[in-house]
Design an enzyme around this catalytic site. Structure first.
Site, PDB file in Angstrom:
ATOM      1  N   CYS A   1       0.742  -1.303   0.007  1.00 45.29           N
ATOM      2  CA  CYS A   1      -0.102  -0.002   0.027  1.00 45.29           C
ATOM      3  C   CYS A   1       0.800   1.320  -0.051  1.00 45.29           C
ATOM      4  CB  CYS A   1      -0.911  -0.030   1.064  1.00 45.29           C
ATOM      5  SG  CYS A   1      -2.032   1.364   1.172  1.00 45.29           S
TER       6      CYS A   1
ATOM      7  N   CYS B   1      -3.266   7.295  -4.636  1.00 42.64           N
ATOM      8  CA  CYS B   1      -2.777   6.004  -4.588  1.00 42.64           C
ATOM      9  C   CYS B   1      -1.351   5.605  -4.935  1.00 42.64           C
ATOM     10  CB  CYS B   1      -3.851   5.100  -5.494  1.00 42.64           C
ATOM     11  SG  CYS B   1      -3.822   3.322  -5.162  1.00 42.64           S
TER      12      CYS B   1
END
Length: 333
Positions: free
Chosen positions: A90, A253
């Protein structure tokens, strides 16, 4: 009656939440973070659901748990938890976790200004800029990223057939660029994108199989990356990334930025060293770059870097009590 307390530090990375479990995380077995991830999924996924889902979390909640590194040359291991699952990697979570870890003294770097982080997806190298007690920016050099499939056709509610590319940047992403049946993110609401994403992801996973060539535990398409016009003239591109069941990433992101740079590299749109300023749905920005060119299972790939910032905003002692009928968390879809 069992009662478990978790001490968490909450932050956001460019608008998207990061909750670091600084106390109360489980002991995990395994010689790597990939193996520890499997142990967590088998026995402790209730912790993820309790801390990420309502009523203690929310639809966009994301977080991590820090562990000692398996290799003493590294600084820490990181397990990523969020509403969508226990992710291999992530990017926004790494930026937020590093900011929290340094500002709160959770990790002492072997080399000031640098961290070597073990993640389930592999080793991630980090540099950060600190001014006084504040971490002003974090740059991560991600795992090898590559374009997995180009121009596959998938059905989407309301829009009809869409042509998508699938790219890997730590997770597998379906990238939907503007085309005949999709005008770009600027033409639709977040609510529409969320509704379409669930079915589009399901249709893609029902018809195509995606598995990392070096790690079979990383499989399946987990994210939809919708693209469109930028808000700022300085930006290279804009995206709205769908994850979980209802979430649109408020940050640009990190693994999505890596996946998109790998897509652009494969198509000849981005060269090594060129800045890639990526906007989120709310206009926050990451700066990406191709640091190196690699081959992954016969495919041309990249080593991408992603730079952004995070802000710590609170401390949270969270109690999970078996006497609570909602101790396991819930979602309202």
């Amino acid at each position: 009656m069992a009662r478990k307390t978790f001490f968490c530090v909450d932050a956001h990375t460019c608008g998207n939440p990061v909750r670091v479990v600084a106390g109360g995380g489980p002991h995990l077995e395994g010689a790597s973070m990939s193996e520890k991830r499997q142990h967590f999924l088998q026995e402790y996924d209730w912790i993820r659901k309790s801390l990420m889902f309502e009523p203690r979390g929310h639809d966009m909640m994301s977080g991590s748990i820090l562990y000692p590194p398996a290799d003493p040359a590294n600084d820490a291991g990181v397990l990523f938890i969020e509403t969508s699952g226990c992710l291999p990697m992530c990017g926004h979570g790494t930026i937020g976790t590093v900011t929290i870890a340094i500002e709160e003294g959770l990790v002492t770097p072997k080399v000031p200004g640098q961290l070597r982080l073990e993640t389930p997806a592999g080793l991630v190298l980090v540099s950060y800029i600190r001014e006084g007690k504040k971490v002003k920016s974090v740059k991560l050099t991600n795992v090898a990223s590559f374009l997995e499939a180009e121009g596959i056709i998938a059905a989407c509610p309301d829009l009809g057939e869409l042509k998508v590319d699938v790219s890997y940047g730590g997770n597998f992403y379906a990238i939907v660029d503007p085309q005949e049946n999709f005008k770009g993110v600027q033409a639709y609401s977040a609510e529409q994108l969320i509704q379409w994403s669930r079915k589009l992801r399901e249709n893609i996973n029902n018809n195509f199989k995606f598995e990392h060539p070096d790690n079979p535990t990383i499989s399946g398409l987990s994210h939809i990356l919708w693209t469109g016009d930028t808000l700022s003239e300085e930006s290279t591109a804009r995206n709205a990334v769908f994850y979980g069941d209802k979430a649109i990433d408020r940050s640009p992101c990190g693994t999505g930025t890596s996946a998109r740079m790998a897509q652009w590299y494969a198509k000849g749109w981005l060269k090594k060293g060129q800045p890639f300023i990526h906007e989120s749905i709310i206009g926050s920005k990451f700066t990406g770059r191709i640091e190196d060119e690699v081959i992954v299972a016969g495919k041309k790939g990249i080593i991408p870097s992603v730079e952004g910032w995070a802000m710590v905003y609170g401390y949270n002692n969270i109690i999970v009590d078996d006497d609570d009928p909602y101790s396991a968390g819930f979602q309202v879809i």
